[in-house]
Design an enzyme around this catalytic site. Structure first.
Site, PDB file in Angstrom:
ATOM      1  N   GLY A 104       0.783  -0.956   0.123  1.00  0.00           N
ATOM      2  CA  GLY A 104       0.074   0.136   0.277  1.00  0.00           C
ATOM      3  C   GLY A 104       0.483   0.975  -0.147  1.00  0.00           C
ATOM      4  O   GLY A 104       2.158   1.200   0.619  1.00  0.00           O
ATOM      5  N   CYS A 105       0.286   2.433  -0.684  1.00  0.00           N
ATOM      6  CA  CYS A 105       0.642   3.456  -0.470  1.00  0.00           C
ATOM      7  C   CYS A 105       2.128   4.271   0.952  1.00  0.00           C
ATOM      8  O   CYS A 105       3.021   4.750   1.073  1.00  0.00           O
ATOM      9  CB  CYS A 105       0.145   5.098  -0.972  1.00  0.00           C
ATOM     10  SG  CYS A 105      -1.292   4.788  -0.639  1.00  0.00           S
ATOM     11  N   PHE A 106       0.400   3.993   1.848  1.00  0.00           N
ATOM     12  CA  PHE A 106       0.860   4.634   3.098  1.00  0.00           C
ATOM     13  C   PHE A 106       1.617   3.733   4.044  1.00  0.00           C
ATOM     14  O   PHE A 106       2.673   3.719   4.608  1.00  0.00           O
ATOM     15  CB  PHE A 106       0.144   4.845   3.966  1.00  0.00           C
ATOM     16  CG  PHE A 106      -0.575   5.828   4.476  1.00  0.00           C
ATOM     17  CD1 PHE A 106       0.113   7.081   4.790  1.00  0.00           C
ATOM     18  CD2 PHE A 106      -2.135   6.743   4.143  1.00  0.00           C
ATOM     19  CE1 PHE A 106       0.341   8.651   4.873  1.00  0.00           C
ATOM     20  CE2 PHE A 106      -2.414   8.024   4.036  1.00  0.00           C
ATOM     21  CZ  PHE A 106      -1.152   8.905   4.506  1.00  0.00           C
ATOM     22  N   CYS A 135       5.839   4.243   2.452  1.00  0.00           N
ATOM     23  CA  CYS A 135       5.677   5.494   2.720  1.00  0.00           C
ATOM     24  C   CYS A 135       6.844   4.522   4.923  1.00  0.00           C
ATOM     25  O   CYS A 135       7.363   6.061   4.858  1.00  0.00           O
ATOM     26  CB  CYS A 135       5.662   6.362   2.879  1.00  0.00           C
ATOM     27  SG  CYS A 135       5.583   8.280   3.699  1.00  0.00           S
TER      28      CYS A 135
END
Length: 344
Positions: free
Chosen positions: A153-155, A158
């Protein structure tokens, strides 16, 4: 728009003499599908064999992704040809599992799924297929030998990149506190009240505080490196009033000095081409439209502050999927991903 496109590579075939793979995309009309096309249309080792979209079948790709006018004359198709090497699933959460249940994919085709359906270990298998969690900075060797990849996932990408070096040395000893802000494209292309321009513009809001779905995959990755870690990762996500990018501030108690922490992060990411560490201030425009993650490491009293920034659609989705493809097929890891930041 004129249906005639001149002076383009109509087949997107790799240059003569180069190794190449044929790629198919399912769900090519959305944000991640569009980003996938923008990357693959210029990838030196990829021929785009088909782009599936039932709702747009028969339409030119550039009629949906208008910036691709002049780059390709491919049309969306409702068919699913099997003469490909890799299949990208750019579909919504829950839809990848349904798709694979309804459409058996031959074993010779590698699958890279951008949904959350197969990211957790307990959900990483379907029928006779197993998925490896595709965060290269964590699982590069496993990715190289995998058949199928669950793209993070994107979060999750990060935040994990801001935590992995500490976990690798067993240095996560207390609670972790995180705030992170994402652009509106992180919510997908389907309109909703919280993505509507008049609501999102000049506005900030919190959502899914302490209960974001990406915390589960983050927890699994941390325990992969530091099995004894059992404290809470406190995460408060924000909706930002911009289109793309994630900025996250991560802090915790730490006995490391600033120099020790900086070296720890630099050493961990020394062999990874897209993650870069600095003690200088960083800002989101440095990474938007790229596959990079920038990490700033700073010490404030007894608190270690880690700032991590990525583009949610590239390193947080389609760019990382292409990075995983490069590893699967033994291409240069950076192939097709030397992208220019927006800068200003």
């Amino acid at each position: 728009m004129n249906d005639t496109v001149k002076n383009i590579n109509t087949t997107n075939t790799p240059p003569s003499g180069g190794r190449g793979v044929k790629a198919g995309i399912v769900g090519g009309a959305g944000y991640t599908g569009g980003e996938m096309l923008r990357i693959l249309v210029n990838h030196p080792n990829v021929e785009i064999a088909f782009v599936n979209s039932n709702s747009n079948a028969g339409n030119y790709i550039y009629e949906v992704h208008t910036d691709l006018f002049g780059d390709t004359d491919l049309k969306f198709t409702g068919e699913l040809p099997n003469d490909i090497d890799v299949l990208f699933l750019c579909v919504g959460h829950g839809d990848a599992k349904k798709f694979l249940e309804a459409n058996p994919i031959p074993d010779h085709i590698k699958i890279i799924d951008l949904s959350q359906d197969f990211r957790l270990s307990q959900n990483s298998k379907i029928n006779n297929k197993s998925f490896v969690y595709g965060l290269p900075e964590l699982n590069r060797d496993a990715i190289k030998s995998a058949q199928n990849i669950a793209n993070p996932g994107c979060f999750a990408t990060c935040l994990q990149l801001g935590l992995l070096p500490l976990a690798a040395k067993g240095l996560l000893n207390g609670e972790v506190h995180i705030t992170g802000t994402t652009g509106s494209t992180g919510a997908g292309q389907s309109p909703s009240p919280t993505t509507h321009f008049t609501w999102r513009n000049d506005n900030l809001s919190i959502y899914k505080a302490f209960d974001h779905q990406h915390l589960k995959e983050i927890g699994e990755s941390i325990k992969q490196l530091q099995p004894t870690y059992g404290r809470t990762i406190n995460f408060v996500p924000y909706r930002g009033d911009y289109t793309r990018g994630i900025i996250a501030s991560i802090y915790m108690d730490s006995d490391l000095s600033g120099d020790e922490a900086l070296k720890l992060f630099e050493d961990y990411y020394a062999g990874h081409p897209f993650t870069h560490v600095t003690s200088r201030n960083i800002d989101l425009k440095q990474v938007v439209n790229t596959n990079k993650c920038f990490i700033q490491v700073a010490k404030h009293g007894n608190k270690l502050l880690i700032t991590s920034i990525i583009d949610n659609l590239t390193k947080g989705a389609s760019g990382q999927a292409v990075q995983n493809m490069n590893l699967l097929f033994d291409f240069d890891e950076t192939a097709g991903l030397r992208l220019k930041a927006t800068a200003f």
